[in-house]
Design an enzyme around this catalytic site. Structure first.
Site, short mmCIF file in Angstrom:
data_model
loop_
_atom_site.label_atom_id
_atom_site.label_comp_id
_atom_site.label_asym_id
_atom_site.label_seq_id
_atom_site.Cartn_x
_atom_site.Cartn_y
_atom_site.Cartn_z
N SER A 1 84.63 13.34 84.25
CA SER A 1 83.81 12.15 84.07
C SER A 1 82.53 12.63 83.38
O SER A 1 81.86 13.54 83.88
CB SER A 1 83.51 11.52 85.43
N GLU A 2 82.21 12.04 82.23
CA GLU A 2 81.21 12.66 81.36
C GLU A 2 79.78 12.59 81.89
O GLU A 2 78.90 13.23 81.35
CB GLU A 2 81.31 12.13 79.93
N ASN A 3 79.54 11.83 82.94
CA ASN A 3 78.21 11.89 83.54
C ASN A 3 77.97 13.22 84.24
O ASN A 3 76.83 13.63 84.43
CB ASN A 3 77.97 10.71 84.49
#
Lengths: 218, 231
Positions: free
Chosen positions: A46-48
């Protein structure tokens, strides 16, 4: 019959392989997580800032410090790692992600993609989409073949502002699976019960029907 | 080394009108909510805010939009805020939308003392307009600059009086890069401990980057999308 969103997700899941690190975008791509074959070793990024995303929490396990890129509450798994957003895009740009699945508003026969902006209307922003499409080497775009007005989203040229240029090679819609090369959408798989005529009527970009056309198993 | 200030109001008291701020957080996760409340109490105006998102209508940076304290937002995604969209479409608010990875790296480079870098994100799109491009190994890249900001306002989980910081879960997000990037870095934490109480092996941000630290009075930690599984 056109594929349902769940059937699209199931078809994408058949592209997964053990050992894959996978980034799933918001919308239909998120559903792919529900169809990872049991026992297959796939890690969701998840790119966060996390690797090893687990399912949604039960009410008691909700944690405000634990969300995915869609801002949904999630859980961790054994082996989860947290990191900052610069690290995260380092993984993406240096091509550590084996499969990226994202939605789109339009895709062109040259592999251009538009999925972030409708001028004068909805202003949301590109989030991580421009970084992902510019760097990922294995991308599948999932979307409905037509917009709510019934117009094709597979075009000669995108009419909306681009997210990336010449970066998309594979598109799965509710009607078919396409490989983009040499300036055309090559239909390689078709949804069961969908006719070539319907595909032609709903594809504005250059279409080539593969000699080896298969029916998508559902 | 003691970087502790008494509270949020004290920490933000010298932020002038028209300042450029970095604000940590992704969505509503890991945002400096006590500092935002203090900025609203102070009524400082004309702010440029570098932050991945713009909050929601009644929380986070959305609260400062409502009070018209923000002149410009520099963000990657602002989709959950109706007031933002209204102000933008009516021309009251300026916005620069940039890719999330570019945003993160522009913060990081500011903290690393590197003025610019090349990224493939946005090549061939409208965000490349007017930007220098260069080819490396046959692929085109855009030159992007490190951010310049007057203040970085970040949220960490634990901090010590010397400003050493530990983040928690995905509340880390943009906070570590921004902590390194501010001309002055202000940090709010849930737990403030004495020097020596944090394990040096676990520190994410060393105190050298931090100018002021305080314990946030209260944390609502609002959740934007509460998604629950039944099992």
């Amino acid at each position: 019959m056109a594929l349902t969103k769940e059937q699209i997700a199931q078809r994408i899941a058949r592209e997964l392989q053990s050992g894959y690190y996978v980034n799933l975008g918001i919308g239909i791509p998120t559903l792919v997580a529900n169809y990872i074959p049991k026992g297959m070793d796939v890690v969701l990024q998840s790119e966060n800032g996390l690797l090893g995303m687990g399912p949604f929490p039960t009410e008691e396990k909700v944690d405000a410090d634990l969300i995915n890129a869609g801002k949904q509450t999630i859980t961790i798994l054994p082996g989860t790692a947290f990191f900052d957003s610069a690290y995260s895009f380092g993984m993406i740009r240096s091509q550590r992600i084996d499969l990226t699945v994202l939605g789109a508003m339009e895709v062109s026969e040259n592999g251009d993609i538009a999925n972030w902006k409708i001028p004068g209307k909805l202003i949301k922003g590109m989030g991580g989409a421009m970084d992902l499409v510019a760097s990922a080497r294995n991308i599948i775009v999932t979307m409905m073949q037509t917009n709510p007005k019934g117009e094709s989203k597979l075009l000669s040229n995108c009419s909306l502002p681009l997210t990336g240029k010449k970066c998309i090679q594979r598109v799965l819609t509710d009607l078919g699976f396409y490989i983009i090369h040499d300036g055309a959408f090559h239909l390689v798989e078709i949804a069961p019960g969908v006719t070539i005529d319907e595909i032609k009527a709903k594809t504005l970009g250059k279409l080539v029907v593969s000699a080896d056309l298969k029916t998508i198993e559902v | 080394m003691n970087k502790v200030v008494t509270n949020a109001d004290e920490a933000v008291k010298d932020i002038p009108d028209n300042a450029v701020l970095m604000l940590g957080g992704f969505g509503l996760c890991g945002i400096p909510e006590n500092s935002i409340a203090a900025l609203i109490r102070k009524g400082v105006k004309g702010l440029t805010c570098i932050s991945n998102n713009a909050g929601v209508d009644d929380f986070g940076i959305g609260l400062m939009l409502k009070t018209r304290q923000v002149k410009k937002m520099i963000s990657s995604y602002v989709g959950e805020n109706a007031e933002f969209e209204r102000q933008l479409l009516s021309g009251e608010l300026e916005v620069e939308l940039i890719p999330q990875g570019t945003l993160a790296t522009r913060c990081m480079m500011a903290g690393y003392g590197i003025p610019a870098f090349f990224t493939p994100a946005g090549v061939g799109t409208e965000i490349a307009d007017g930007k220098e491009t260069r080819e490396f190994d046959g692929k085109e890249y855009l030159m992007e600059y490190a951010f310049k900001s007057d203040f970085a306002i970040v949220k960490a989980w634990k901090g010590d009086t010397a400003g050493n910081l530990i983040y928690r879960g995905t509340a880390r997000n943009f906070n570590p890069m921004m902590a390194m990037a501010g001309e002055i870095t202000i940090v709010e934490v849930e737990e403030l401990v004495a020097e020596g109480e944090l394990d040096p092996n676990e520190i994410h941000t060393p105190g050298i980057f931090v100018n002021r630290i305080f314990k946030g009075e209260k944390y609502e930690k609002r959740i934007e999308q509460r998604t629950i599984s039944k099992q």
